[in-house]
Design an enzyme around this catalytic site. Structure first.
Site, short mmCIF file in Angstrom:
data_model
loop_
_atom_site.label_atom_id
_atom_site.label_comp_id
_atom_site.label_asym_id
_atom_site.label_seq_id
_atom_site.Cartn_x
_atom_site.Cartn_y
_atom_site.Cartn_z
N ASP A 185 -22.60 34.76 56.78
CA ASP A 185 -23.64 34.88 57.81
C ASP A 185 -24.62 36.03 57.51
O ASP A 185 -25.57 36.24 58.27
CB ASP A 185 -23.00 35.10 59.18
N LYS A 217 -26.28 25.88 57.99
CA LYS A 217 -26.10 26.80 59.13
C LYS A 217 -27.04 26.43 60.28
O LYS A 217 -27.59 25.34 60.29
CB LYS A 217 -26.31 28.24 58.64
C1 S3P Z 1 -17.24 30.88 61.60
C2 S3P Z 1 -17.24 30.44 60.31
C3 S3P Z 1 -18.44 30.37 59.47
C4 S3P Z 1 -19.59 31.19 60.04
C5 S3P Z 1 -19.74 31.01 61.52
C6 S3P Z 1 -18.48 31.38 62.26
C7 S3P Z 1 -15.99 30.88 62.37
O1 S3P Z 1 -18.87 29.02 59.41
O2 S3P Z 1 -20.78 30.87 59.39
O3 S3P Z 1 -20.81 31.81 62.01
O4 S3P Z 1 -15.93 31.51 63.45
O5 S3P Z 1 -15.02 30.27 61.91
P1 S3P Z 1 -18.32 27.98 58.29
O6 S3P Z 1 -16.90 27.74 58.58
O7 S3P Z 1 -19.14 26.74 58.51
O8 S3P Z 1 -18.57 28.64 56.97
#
Ligand code: S3P
Length: 446
Positions: free
Chosen positions: A328, A355
């Site tokens: 992020d 995202k």
């Molecule tokens: C998150 C995982 C990440 C991140 C998101 C929060 C989480 O996403 O980008 O802001 O809380 O498990 P991805 O699992 O799609 O990488």
């Protein structure tokens, strides 16, 4: 929810330096999990330091629709009375996940094992994001989904009365997908295993263990790790969860200080779980004067106060294997890179395209609007640093993406001319009070 909030243009004027002490808002990932896991215990979970951003409120509303009692008892203080593993009831209306991929994907996992049909939607950003990554493994376990083309929301989920345990190797490094499968595994007889090629944030594993679930992690010969959950436990209620500050939110104040010589900022209470701390390692490699002070453990997570002083940064190569631990943080890293001496190469970051917006494209467009040179490809972004203040002067399109808005407002603090973002309202999804906090350090965001 940001879909319904009026958009709000924000501008950030250059300032000499930033100074002071602030407290990071509650961790978004941990806040979602505290509410969701509390909702499947028997008993009462009390939470302090919960992030009261729109994303978390989406989770809270969905959990209420599923039968849990979720109450706010004070600032950041919440109480959840759970229904027990497998105890959700059919929601009488569509579950609206707003802007939140974490809410949508983790809840898909939780409801997949309940024998009723529910409907899920989200805002315009969320309706573009891929859900096939959870639909595919959860269908193997027995749930059924009807989604729009390409596996997009809105979708209908019909859970299976008895799920089948699976062993599943993640095709993308995603804590959301890992968590969705483990949460489905919670209400599945036997053992469900997720294999992740790269370590992703492990808050699900840690917190489920804290609630008494059996979760085992083992390293495999090829460097991957296998996480196994033993299904159908009775999760212990009556836990108290203290949510640490969010390293992904703290990153904005930290980078704002790091890129402005003469700055001196302390961000208190930041989670430094190694599966989240990649940006801080990267900033140190770029030459930032950054230290972790007062390191301690809070609710099973490592926490520190982060002290950062402004100075010259140099461009570096960011290794692809680090991406999951800072996934992020690339928008704000690109801002640091824009001020550095030399080129910063971010590689292996195709996931940024999935995202809240296509973050590779959004960041590139923002850099372009502000006179920063870069090279972009399917899975990389190389930013050519300005060795000091970038030109600025641009208007940045945020595409309902809070981190694009915050990153370019930080660029404005260090640029030669004011930077504007077309929609600052989206910041409320993860960081209510962002502008006031930054202005308290000396920024001029209006
Ligand atoms: C998150 C995982 C990440 C991140 C998101 C929060 C989480 O996403 O980008 O802001 O809380 O498990 P991805 O699992 O799609 O990488």
């Amino acid at each position: 929810m940001s879909a319904s909030s009026a958009s709000q243009k924000l501008v950030s004027a250059p300032v000499a330096h930033l100074e002071g002490r602030v407290r990071a808002p509650g961790d978004k990932s941990i806040s979602h999990r505290a509410l969701m896991f509390g909702a499947v215990t028997v008993g009462e979970t009390t939470i302090e330091g919960l992030l009261e951003g729109e994303d978390i409120l989406s989770s809270a509303a969905a959990l209420r629709s599923l039968g849990a009692t979720v109450d706010r008892t004070g600032a950041g203080a919440w109480c959840v009375r759970g229904v027990g593993v497998g105890g959700f009831r059919e929601p009488s209306d569509v579950l609206d996940m707003g802007n939140s991929g974490t809410a949508a994907r983790l809840l898909s996992g939780l409801i997949a094992s309940h024998a009723f049909t529910s409907f899920m939607t989200g805002d315009a950003s969320m309706r573009r994001r891929p859900m096939m990554r959870v639909i595919e493994p959860l269908s193997r376990m027995g749930a059924r989904f009807i989604a729009r083309e390409g596996g997009r929301l809105p979708m209908a989920v019909t859970g299976a009365p008895t799920m089948l345990p699976i062993e599943y190797r993640l095709p993308v490094a995603s804590a959301q997908v890992k968590s969705a499968i483990l949460l489905a595994g919670l209400n599945t007889p036997g053992e469900t295993t997720v294999i992740e090629p790269e370590p992703t944030r492990d808050h699900t594993e840690r917190m489920l263990q804290g609630f008494g679930a059996t979760v085992r992690t083992r390293a495999l010969d090829d460097g991957a790790r296998a996480i196994t959950i033993v299904g159908q436990p009775e999760l212990a209620g009556n836990r108290h969860i203290v949510v640490p500050g969010d390293p992904s939110s703290a990153a904005f104040a930290v980078v704002a200080a790091a890129i402005r010589p003469g700055s001196d900022v302390l961000v208190e209470n930041v989670g430094i779980n190694p599966t989240r701390a990649g940006l801080y390692e990267t900033l140190r490699e770029m030459g930032a004067a950054l230290t972790f002070e007062n390191e301690r453990v809070m609710g099973g997570e490592s926490v520190a106060d982060i002290r950062v002083r402004g100075g010259a940064l140099k461009g570096i190569d960011v290794p692809p294997h680090r991406a999951p631990s800072m996934i992020d943080e690339y928008p704000i890293l690109a801002v640091a890179a824009a001020c550095a001496d030399g080129t910063t190469r971010m590689q292996g970051v195709a996931e940024l395209r999935a995202k809240e917006s296509d973050r590779l494209a959004s960041v590139a467009a923002g850099l372009e609007a502000n006179g920063v040179r870069f090279e972009i490809g399917a899975d990389y972004l190389h930013v050519q640093g300005c060795n000091g203040a970038p030109p600025g002067g641009g208007l940045v399109a945020t595409h309902l993406d809070h981190r694009i808005a915050m990153a370019f407002l930080v660029l404005g603090t260090a640029a030669k001319a004011t930077v504007a973002v077309d929609d600052g309202a989206t910041i409320n999804t993860s960081f209510p009070g962002f502008a006031a906090l930054m202005n308290g350090l000396g920024a001029k965001i209006t």
